[in-house]
Design an enzyme around this catalytic site. Structure first.
Site, PDB file in Angstrom:
ATOM      1  CG  ASP A   1     -71.437  -6.912  18.144  1.00 30.93           C
ATOM      2  OD1 ASP A   1     -71.591  -7.078  16.925  1.00 30.93           O
ATOM      3  OD2 ASP A   1     -70.333  -6.710  18.672  1.00 30.93           O
TER       4      ASP A   1
ATOM      5  CG  ASP B   1     -75.219  -8.285  15.493  1.00 31.27           C
ATOM      6  OD1 ASP B   1     -75.405  -8.775  14.360  1.00 31.27           O
ATOM      7  OD2 ASP B   1     -74.350  -7.429  15.724  1.00 31.27           O
TER       8      ASP B   1
ATOM      9  CD  GLU C   1     -77.486  -8.275  11.385  1.00 32.65           C
ATOM     10  OE1 GLU C   1     -77.430  -7.096  11.694  1.00 32.65           O
ATOM     11  OE2 GLU C   1     -76.524  -8.897  10.891  1.00 32.65           O
TER      12      GLU C   1
END
Length: 168
Positions: free
Chosen positions: A145, A9, A70
């Site tokens: 995260d 992340d 992501e």
């Protein structure tokens, strides 16, 4: 046959990473995880350098079969989007230099893979990751995260399982 999948992340101040071990069909265990915390007092260039060096060290110690990030999304502030894109680029480069394939999933796809709903809150993702992998410390407030990184890795394990098992 086993597979190591690393979810990341990305962020310009905190980047969470999580590595899962996938064995057989959907048997998933937490391998290792952490957060790369960067100082807002450092220049962006210095933070990108530190992010690259730190993730490179992790990739040198544990060579995953895949890295998952992501997908890039657009912030209201264009500068934030650009800065995050550069952090993502540093992470992609670290994997590419080691010939590790990189995959991307939208945040709502990763949330759906773990929680069952694409609009799940960060706390719901943390709770499900904690329960799925039996890692209570992921529930800590400063581990969002890391939980998101686990969600990305789990999403890829589920999405790629047919290819991984040689089934189509």
């Amino acid at each position: 046959m086993t597979q190591l999948i690393m979810g990341i992340d990305p962020g310009t101040l905190v980047s969470g990473y999580a590595i899962i071990l996938v064995e057989q069909r959907y048997k998933i265990r937490a391998h290792s995880y952490g957060a790369i915390r960067l100082s807002s007092k450092d220049s962006l260039t210095q933070r990108y350098k530190q992010l690259f060096q730190t993730i490179s060290g992790v990739l040198n110690d544990i060579t995953p079969d895949a890295v998952v990030l992501e997908t890039q999304y657009v912030h209201k502030n264009p500068q934030s989007t650009i800065k995050l894109g550069m952090a993502r680029g540093v992470l992609v480069l670290a994997a590419a230099l080691r010939d590790i394939p990189v995959f991307e999933y939208a945040p709502n796809v990763a949330k759906r893979a773990v929680v069952g709903r694409g609009n799940a809150s960060k706390q719901q993702v943390q709770l499900m990751v904690s329960k799925m992998l039996n890692i209570p410390d992921v529930l800590n407030a400063n581990c969002e995260d890391i939980a998101d990184a686990f969600a990305l890795a789990i999403c890829h394990a589920h999405t790629s399982s047919y290819d991984f098992l040689g089934v189509r």
